[in-house]
Design a protein around this motif. Structure first.
Motif, PDB file in Angstrom:
ATOM      1  N   VAL A   1       0.893  -1.107   0.066  1.00 38.53           N
ATOM      2  CA  VAL A   1       0.058   0.017   0.046  1.00 38.53           C
ATOM      3  C   VAL A   1       0.923   1.240   0.072  1.00 38.53           C
ATOM      4  O   VAL A   1       0.363   2.346  -0.422  1.00 38.53           O
ATOM      5  CB  VAL A   1      -0.860  -0.036   1.111  1.00 38.53           C
ATOM      6  N   LEU A   2       2.195   1.077   0.302  1.00 43.96           N
ATOM      7  CA  LEU A   2       2.904   2.238   0.281  1.00 43.96           C
ATOM      8  C   LEU A   2       3.845   2.536  -0.878  1.00 43.96           C
ATOM      9  O   LEU A   2       4.344   3.586  -1.157  1.00 43.96           O
ATOM     10  CB  LEU A   2       4.086   2.222   1.739  1.00 43.96           C
ATOM     11  N   LYS A   3       3.473   1.579  -1.588  1.00 41.74           N
ATOM     12  CA  LYS A   3       4.399   1.790  -3.169  1.00 41.74           C
ATOM     13  C   LYS A   3       4.060   2.945  -3.762  1.00 41.74           C
ATOM     14  O   LYS A   3       2.753   3.077  -3.698  1.00 41.74           O
ATOM     15  CB  LYS A   3       4.153   0.587  -3.872  1.00 41.74           C
ATOM     16  N   ARG A   4       4.758   3.533  -4.639  1.00 37.92           N
ATOM     17  CA  ARG A   4       4.469   4.579  -5.257  1.00 37.92           C
ATOM     18  C   ARG A   4       3.350   4.404  -6.266  1.00 37.92           C
ATOM     19  O   ARG A   4       3.556   3.640  -6.893  1.00 37.92           O
ATOM     20  CB  ARG A   4       5.766   5.119  -5.886  1.00 37.92           C
ATOM     21  N   GLY A   5       2.473   5.261  -6.377  1.00 32.40           N
ATOM     22  CA  GLY A   5       1.477   5.243  -7.147  1.00 32.40           C
ATOM     23  C   GLY A   5       0.239   3.884  -7.043  1.00 32.40           C
ATOM     24  O   GLY A   5      -0.529   3.872  -7.765  1.00 32.40           O
ATOM     25  N   ASN A   6       0.390   3.455  -5.863  1.00 34.24           N
ATOM     26  CA  ASN A   6      -0.383   2.345  -5.555  1.00 34.24           C
ATOM     27  C   ASN A   6      -1.732   2.902  -5.408  1.00 34.24           C
ATOM     28  O   ASN A   6      -1.898   3.847  -4.674  1.00 34.24           O
ATOM     29  CB  ASN A   6       0.060   1.519  -4.280  1.00 34.24           C
ATOM     30  N   ARG A   7      -2.843   2.348  -6.029  1.00 37.49           N
ATOM     31  CA  ARG A   7      -4.245   2.976  -5.663  1.00 37.49           C
ATOM     32  C   ARG A   7      -5.171   1.622  -5.259  1.00 37.49           C
ATOM     33  O   ARG A   7      -6.394   1.908  -5.140  1.00 37.49           O
ATOM     34  CB  ARG A   7      -4.662   3.647  -7.339  1.00 37.49           C
ATOM     35  N   LEU A   8      -4.617   0.238  -5.047  1.00 38.23           N
ATOM     36  CA  LEU A   8      -5.528  -0.631  -4.708  1.00 38.23           C
ATOM     37  C   LEU A   8      -6.018  -0.372  -3.411  1.00 38.23           C
ATOM     38  O   LEU A   8      -5.452   0.027  -2.511  1.00 38.23           O
ATOM     39  CB  LEU A   8      -4.851  -1.828  -4.748  1.00 38.23           C
ATOM     40  N   SER A   9      -7.320  -0.424  -3.319  1.00 42.03           N
ATOM     41  CA  SER A   9      -7.937  -0.193  -2.034  1.00 42.03           C
ATOM     42  C   SER A   9      -8.236  -1.461  -1.093  1.00 42.03           C
ATOM     43  O   SER A   9      -8.283  -1.418  -0.041  1.00 42.03           O
ATOM     44  CB  SER A   9      -9.656  -0.018  -2.363  1.00 42.03           C
ATOM     45  N   ILE A  10      -7.574  -2.596  -1.786  1.00 40.04           N
ATOM     46  CA  ILE A  10      -7.517  -3.954  -0.773  1.00 40.04           C
ATOM     47  C   ILE A  10      -5.950  -4.311  -1.140  1.00 40.04           C
ATOM     48  O   ILE A  10      -5.981  -4.895  -2.450  1.00 40.04           O
ATOM     49  CB  ILE A  10      -8.462  -4.736  -1.005  1.00 40.04           C
ATOM     50  N   THR A  11      -5.144  -4.575  -0.350  1.00 38.80           N
ATOM     51  CA  THR A  11      -3.852  -5.092  -0.652  1.00 38.80           C
ATOM     52  C   THR A  11      -3.402  -5.947   0.526  1.00 38.80           C
ATOM     53  O   THR A  11      -3.827  -5.987   1.810  1.00 38.80           O
ATOM     54  CB  THR A  11      -2.677  -3.894  -0.366  1.00 38.80           C
ATOM     55  N   PRO A  12      -2.656  -7.018  -0.063  1.00 37.90           N
ATOM     56  CA  PRO A  12      -2.323  -7.964   1.176  1.00 37.90           C
ATOM     57  C   PRO A  12      -1.257  -7.401   1.935  1.00 37.90           C
ATOM     58  O   PRO A  12      -0.337  -6.310   1.709  1.00 37.90           O
ATOM     59  CB  PRO A  12      -1.599  -9.145   0.436  1.00 37.90           C
ATOM     60  N   VAL A  13      -1.070  -7.956   3.392  1.00 38.93           N
ATOM     61  CA  VAL A  13      -0.087  -7.603   4.234  1.00 38.93           C
ATOM     62  C   VAL A  13       0.763  -8.705   4.810  1.00 38.93           C
ATOM     63  O   VAL A  13       0.064  -9.677   4.954  1.00 38.93           O
ATOM     64  CB  VAL A  13      -0.833  -6.732   5.256  1.00 38.93           C
ATOM     65  N   THR A  14       1.762  -8.637   4.817  1.00 39.94           N
ATOM     66  CA  THR A  14       2.653  -9.732   5.335  1.00 39.94           C
ATOM     67  C   THR A  14       2.435  -9.919   6.838  1.00 39.94           C
ATOM     68  O   THR A  14       2.161  -8.889   7.618  1.00 39.94           O
ATOM     69  CB  THR A  14       3.900  -9.851   5.044  1.00 39.94           C
ATOM     70  N   ASP A  15       2.732 -11.072   7.423  1.00 37.88           N
ATOM     71  CA  ASP A  15       2.703 -11.286   8.899  1.00 37.88           C
ATOM     72  C   ASP A  15       3.553 -10.439   9.537  1.00 37.88           C
ATOM     73  O   ASP A  15       3.169  -9.797  10.725  1.00 37.88           O
ATOM     74  CB  ASP A  15       3.242 -12.718   9.131  1.00 37.88           C
ATOM     75  N   ASP A  16       4.874 -10.076   9.162  1.00 32.48           N
ATOM     76  CA  ASP A  16       5.814  -8.787   9.933  1.00 32.48           C
ATOM     77  C   ASP A  16       5.284  -7.732   9.930  1.00 32.48           C
ATOM     78  O   ASP A  16       5.208  -7.028  10.795  1.00 32.48           O
ATOM     79  CB  ASP A  16       7.044  -9.277   9.416  1.00 32.48           C
ATOM     80  N   GLU A  17       4.779  -7.458   8.583  1.00 29.66           N
ATOM     81  CA  GLU A  17       3.950  -6.075   8.347  1.00 29.66           C
ATOM     82  C   GLU A  17       2.953  -5.693   9.250  1.00 29.66           C
ATOM     83  O   GLU A  17       2.843  -4.724  10.126  1.00 29.66           O
ATOM     84  CB  GLU A  17       3.722  -5.705   7.146  1.00 29.66           C
ATOM     85  N   TYR A  18       1.853  -6.790   9.462  1.00 29.66           N
ATOM     86  CA  TYR A  18       0.709  -6.785  10.196  1.00 29.66           C
ATOM     87  C   TYR A  18       1.348  -6.523  11.974  1.00 29.66           C
ATOM     88  O   TYR A  18       0.768  -5.642  12.512  1.00 29.66           O
ATOM     89  CB  TYR A  18       0.143  -7.895  10.168  1.00 29.66           C
ATOM     90  N   ARG A  19       2.279  -7.480  12.211  1.00 28.04           N
ATOM     91  CA  ARG A  19       2.809  -7.223  13.819  1.00 28.04           C
ATOM     92  C   ARG A  19       3.394  -5.832  13.715  1.00 28.04           C
ATOM     93  O   ARG A  19       3.073  -5.226  14.966  1.00 28.04           O
ATOM     94  CB  ARG A  19       3.800  -8.493  13.794  1.00 28.04           C
ATOM     95  N   ALA A  20       4.113  -5.307  12.935  1.00 26.33           N
ATOM     96  CA  ALA A  20       4.838  -3.967  13.144  1.00 26.33           C
ATOM     97  C   ALA A  20       3.714  -3.043  13.382  1.00 26.33           C
ATOM     98  O   ALA A  20       3.845  -2.033  14.142  1.00 26.33           O
ATOM     99  CB  ALA A  20       5.669  -3.880  11.941  1.00 26.33           C
ATOM    100  N   ILE A  21       2.670  -3.059  12.536  1.00 25.29           N
ATOM    101  CA  ILE A  21       1.612  -1.942  12.636  1.00 25.29           C
ATOM    102  C   ILE A  21       0.711  -2.093  13.885  1.00 25.29           C
ATOM    103  O   ILE A  21       0.492  -1.199  14.499  1.00 25.29           O
ATOM    104  CB  ILE A  21       0.758  -2.007  11.359  1.00 25.29           C
ATOM    105  N   VAL A  22       0.574  -3.386  14.316  1.00 19.62           N
ATOM    106  CA  VAL A  22      -0.221  -3.570  15.684  1.00 19.62           C
ATOM    107  C   VAL A  22       0.763  -2.955  16.686  1.00 19.62           C
ATOM    108  O   VAL A  22       0.069  -2.384  17.523  1.00 19.62           O
ATOM    109  CB  VAL A  22      -0.576  -5.014  15.787  1.00 19.62           C
ATOM    110  N   ALA A  23       1.899  -3.004  16.543  1.00 14.19           N
ATOM    111  CA  ALA A  23       2.747  -2.549  17.645  1.00 14.19           C
ATOM    112  C   ALA A  23       2.626  -1.161  17.722  1.00 14.19           C
ATOM    113  O   ALA A  23       2.470  -0.523  18.854  1.00 14.19           O
ATOM    114  CB  ALA A  23       4.233  -3.110  17.506  1.00 14.19           C
TER     115      ALA A  23
END
Length: 157
Positions: free
Chosen positions: A132-154
């Motif tokens: 979702v942070l990639k330049r130009g991304n406009r997708l309203s639903i994007t996959p998130v990795t386990d590590d990314e998810y944990r980092a954001i929850v923290a």
DNA sequence: GCCAACGTTGGC
DNA sequence: GCCAACGTTGGC
């Protein structure tokens, strides 16, 4: 990278349309994810999402864009009713009940969190590859990795 | 309101 | 199938 047992997702909603507070006021804190009109996002809902998949509820197109809370996929995919409604802005004249074009899933809010602003997400080393942070991304639903998810929850706690 | 980036449409 | 024009997304 190993495959996580379930997929995780980030789903964007405009709070002026449906905010996380709006969903919390709905029965079972659950909302049908109306209005997706992008085939990649539709295919994620139709083909890949499983009931119970964790979801980051993201507020977009608003004064403070960012992750507003945690949710989960609460149904398998079914047709988006708004495609059949001529009064809806999501009406699709080419969709029929026999051959629906747009599918959705129900999303249940688990809890609202402290807002994690987009700028904070961009500061995190662990999140530099987040779709979702990639330049130009406009997708309203994007996959998130386990590590990314944990980092954001923290960050949200 | 601006504008970059992308997706869709439709003529050929 | 190509690709230009147009529409949309979404942060700023």
């Amino acid at each position: 990278m190993s495959r996580s047992p379930c997929n995780r997702w980030l789903m964007k909603s405009e709070p002026s349309d449906v905010s996380i507070d709006d969903v919390l006021r709905m029965p079972r804190a659950t909302v049908a994810w109306h209005g997706v009109r992008n085939y990649v996002a539709r295919n994620f809902m139709r083909d890949t999402m499983k009931v119970g998949d964790p979801v980051l509820f993201y507020h977009s197109s608003c004064p403070e864009p960012g992750v507003a809370g945690l949710a989960e996929v609460a149904s398998t995919a079914y047709p988006d009713e708004t495609q059949f409604d001529a009064q809806s802005k999501y009406f699709d004249a080419k969709a029929t009940r026999e051959a629906p074009r747009w599918m959705l899933v129900d999303v249940k809010v688990v809890r609202k969190t402290r807002l994690v602003p987009l700028a904070s997400l961009r500061e995190q080393k662990a999140l530099t590859d987040m779709v979702v942070l990639k330049r130009g991304n406009r997708l309203s639903i994007t996959p998130v990795t386990d590590d990314e998810y944990r980092a954001i929850v923290a960050l949200a706690e």
